[in-house]
Design an enzyme around this catalytic site. Structure first.
Site: not given
Ligand code: SAM
Length: 461
Positions: A245-249, A269, A325, A375
């Site tokens: 779940c990578a964006a914005p990287g 993503d 993440d 988060c």
């Protein structure tokens, strides 16, 4: 701290969070008064920005000290152009080799003006962390506002101000004063939407440097716990890593940098236009080992295990390390002065995170490392997920984390003391009182005064 109210939440969400922070295990361990005090501290912390800005330095491109000096010079130039010229303090973190810390000054006593600009809550939060107001973030301005006017900026906490209004008296919070860089007519033009800075902040409530365009390849703004995630994952040159779940990287780029750009980092993503952001960030940081794809990671395991794949879906056991993440309720984000979410939305993430977790475990090689992070501050998305994962996947064991600068996991999900000690929870509610804070070294304060965050590291046996 008292300038702002504490975060405004729906009563059902406040009650839910209270039940999390005052759960039976916590009450038995610290008592009712301490648990209640932590819960109130949390609500108050969340509406304020952390008192340090964290910058991740591109140490794959230049030594930390060189980046520190360059950053100091750039920020000094920026200050020369503003009304306040103070020395910029930039300190390396003693335990994290690519982190620079800048203290934030605030909340400061700033006098409100009669001319008022209203911005969306997200824009208001960015201003509290040092940004200027970009024109698309403005929702209301005085009828005759022109370039050069001095204005007070307010954040529309509940998103209720109509775009193009000339004033707004709903729930709002003052974030500082600035100078308009555009006339009202330019800001709200419909044929050609305005871009760029709409209001340049000159007296922000919280003073921290604006990083817009500052050393773009060398200094990357990232919350401290997010930088810790990259180190905990521990990628090595030549490995194949999956960031699900990578964006914005931000973390993808950190992983590639830690590998010296040697190997492959696959970034997935689900949202197509966010993939562009990953590619832009990778390009800005001169990283070539990142391969970004738009894909739903719950479907990322190939049904034909024999098929070698460059892009998703992938055969099982394709990756040396996996970062999950996870999409989450985001209740650790700071500053966050108000949330309009109900309990249904807050509680909707656990099932999705579990689906993603199933895919993560399958895609990981035996002997590989899986890092799960969020988060948010709820047990349901953090410690309860760890308890569920250990039960569901007997092949997983919890691992120690390096660095471990946050607190341990929170009581309440039935984990043992040893298991909790292996988890890393960044808990802003555990911040000291004022006297203790003043006496502590800066990096210790920075380690505590962060966004709320959670990290678990597993080994697949
Ligand atoms: N790791 C990112 C970073 O450090 O910059 C932040 C990731 S954010 C917490 C969660 C991301 O998950 C969002 O960008 C969202 O679009 C993405 N997402 C949500 N559901 C997904 C799914 N099923 N598959 C892939 N990505 C998903």
């Amino acid at each position: 701290m008292s300038v702002f109210p504490r975060i405004s939440l729906k009563p059902e969400v406040t009650d839910f969070l209270r039940s999390v922070f005052l759960n039976k295990e916590v009450l038995a361990a610290v008592g009712h008064q301490e648990a209640e005090c932590r819960f109130h501290k949390l609500l108050s912390c969340l509406s304020h920005p952390p008192s340090y800005t964290c910058v991740r330095a591109s140490t794959h491109l230049a030594p930390l000290e060189e980046i520190r000096l360059k950053l100091g010079e750039e920020l000094k130039k920026q200050q020369m152009c503003s009304s306040s010229v103070e020395d910029v303090q930039i300190l390396p973190h003693p335990r994290i080799p690519d982190v620079l810390l800048l203290p934030v000054d605030g909340p400061r006593a700033v006098k409100q003006l009669s001319s008022e600009v209203v911005v969306g809550a997200q824009c208001g939060n960015a201003v509290l962390r040092g940004a200027h107001v970009f024109a698309p973030g403005i929702v209301a301005s005085p009828k005759y506002m022109k370039e050069g006017d001095l204005v007070s900026v307010f954040s529309d906490l509940e998103g209720k101000c109509t775009r193009g209004a000339i004033s707004f008296q709903g729930k709002r919070a003052f974030v500082g004063n600035g100078v308009a860089e555009m006339n009202r007519s330019r800001i709200f033009r419909t044929d050609e939407p305005a871009k760029g800075i709409g209001v340049r902040m000159v007296e922000p409530l919280y003073h921290s440097p604006s990083f817009d365009g500052v050393l773009p390849g060398l200094a990357f703004l990232q919350n401290l716990p997010s930088v810790v995630v990259g180190h905990v994952l521990g990628p090595r040159p030549g490995e194949r890593i999956l960031d699900m779940c990578a964006a914005p990287g931000g973390k993808t780029c950190h992983i590639a940098a830690l590998m010296g750009d040697q190997g492959e980092v696959v970034a997935l993503d689900r949202i197509r236009n966010k993939i562009d952001k990953i590619c832009q960030n990778a390009q800005m940081l001169h990283l070539r080992s990142i391969k970004a794809h738009c894909f739903n990671s719950t479907q990322a395991v190939s049904s034909d295990p024999s098929q070698e794949a460059e892009g998703p879906p992938f055969p099982p056991e394709s990756f040396d390390r996996v970062l999950l993440d996870a999409p989450c309720s985001g209740l650790g984000q700071r500053p966050n002065m108000a949330s309009t979410w109900g309990l249904k939305e807050i509680c909707s993430y656990q099932p999705l995170q579990r689906k993603l977790f199933h895919a993560a475990v399958q895609l990981l090689k035996k002997g590989g490392v899986l890092v799960y992070s969020t988060c948010t501050v709820t047990l349901a998305e953090n410690e309860e997920q760890v308890a569920w994962a250990l039960n569901t996947f007997p092949c997983l064991t919890l691992q120690p984390q390096e660095p471990h600068v946050g607190a341990e996991g929170m009581l309440g999900a039935g984990l043992t003391a040893e298991q909790l000690s292996l988890l890393q929870r960044f808990s802003p509610e555990l911040i000291w009182d004022q006297a203790e804070t003043a006496a502590a070294p800066l990096h210790c304060r920075a380690d505590r005064d962060t966004i709320g965050f959670f990290i678990a590291k597993f080994l697949k046996n």
